[in-house]
Design an enzyme around this catalytic site. Sequence first.
Site, mmCIF file in Angstrom:
data_model
loop_
_atom_site.group_PDB
_atom_site.id
_atom_site.type_symbol
_atom_site.label_atom_id
_atom_site.label_comp_id
_atom_site.label_asym_id
_atom_site.label_seq_id
_atom_site.Cartn_x
_atom_site.Cartn_y
_atom_site.Cartn_z
ATOM 1 N N GLY A 14 0.778 -1.221 0.000
ATOM 2 C CA GLY A 14 0.000 0.000 0.000
ATOM 3 C C GLY A 14 0.818 1.285 0.000
ATOM 4 N N HIS A 111 -1.107 1.994 -12.974
ATOM 5 C CA HIS A 111 -0.484 0.837 -13.609
ATOM 6 C C HIS A 111 0.979 1.164 -13.885
ATOM 7 C CE1 HIS A 111 -0.232 -2.867 -15.862
ATOM 8 N NE2 HIS A 111 0.421 -2.195 -16.795
ATOM 9 N N GLU A 176 5.220 6.921 -9.251
ATOM 10 C CA GLU A 176 3.818 6.612 -8.934
ATOM 11 C C GLU A 176 3.356 7.455 -7.758
ATOM 12 O OE1 GLU A 176 2.697 2.439 -8.770
ATOM 13 O OE2 GLU A 176 4.448 1.879 -9.945
HETATM 14 C C1 GAR Z 1 2.405 -0.566 -7.836
HETATM 15 O O1 GAR Z 1 3.611 -0.556 -8.557
HETATM 16 C C2 GAR Z 1 1.228 -0.507 -8.777
HETATM 17 O O2 GAR Z 1 1.448 0.318 -9.893
HETATM 18 C C3 GAR Z 1 1.092 -1.951 -9.174
HETATM 19 O O3 GAR Z 1 1.317 -2.668 -7.987
HETATM 20 C C4 GAR Z 1 2.203 -1.931 -7.146
HETATM 21 C C5 GAR Z 1 1.571 -1.793 -5.778
HETATM 22 O O4 GAR Z 1 2.471 -1.217 -4.859
HETATM 23 N N1 GAR Z 1 -0.187 -2.215 -9.723
HETATM 24 C C6 GAR Z 1 -0.413 -3.112 -10.671
HETATM 25 O O5 GAR Z 1 0.459 -3.813 -11.142
HETATM 26 C C7 GAR Z 1 -1.865 -3.217 -11.097
HETATM 27 N N2 GAR Z 1 -1.993 -4.081 -12.227
HETATM 28 P P1 GAR Z 1 1.939 -0.545 -3.518
HETATM 29 O O6 GAR Z 1 1.052 -1.593 -2.819
HETATM 30 O O7 GAR Z 1 3.192 -0.285 -2.737
HETATM 31 O O8 GAR Z 1 1.194 0.675 -3.880
#
Ligand code: GAR
Length: 201
Positions: A14, A111, A176
């Site tokens: 998260g 993404h 991100e």
């Molecule tokens: C992030 O890199 C997000 O972009 C990716 O999962 C990760 C979650 O990290 N999402 C996907 O691949 C969706 N298809 P986080 O839990 O530390 O935010």
Amino acid sequence: MTPKRVAILISGGGSNMLALLDSMTGDHPARPCLVLSNDPAAGGLARAAARGVPTAVVDHRPFKGDRAAFEAELMTPLLAARTEIVCLAGFMRVLTAGFVAQWQGRMLNIHPSLLPKYRGLDTHARALAAGEAEHGCTVHEVTAALDDGPILGQARVRIRPGDTPQTLAARVLEQEHRLYPAVLRRFAAGDRTPLRLDPGT
Ligand code: GAR
């Protein structure tokens, strides 16, 4: 104007959720109302609770592939929290067209690629294998097609010699954390024009 109520859906640590939570203060046009996970072990749940944000879990496993039944359960906490905007933030379940339709124009996803390139998984390894000079991340409105829908913002990262999927993923993740809060702020204020952040290093 009353701030918009934002629910964030997670499956893991998260870090994007935290960036969103931390951004929604002051004159921000939205506030978090719920952090919801399909995995009771998601590390982000405790991090959200520590910030005083309500959390809920709907474990997908007992539904054994019955996505519609799982999603019907997801709706309960979302509606109870009077959710107006849903942010998918590392939520690793594919959603049905029926669920997506209920949140049409009100659900965002981040993404880790420059869509339309590299939908799906292993985006960093695939970008490296293709010899790309740059990579990045995209925030888009969610539509029924996977990792599709109108693009609301992108941030670019230059690929360096010697990059591995891990080093590249780490630099994209930094972007991100810049991009998603910036897009949500604009989206909650009604601005859907695509945002382009300067290339990260
Ligand atoms: C992030 O890199 C997000 O972009 C990716 O999962 C990760 C979650 O990290 N999402 C996907 O691949 C969706 N298809 P986080 O839990 O530390 O935010």
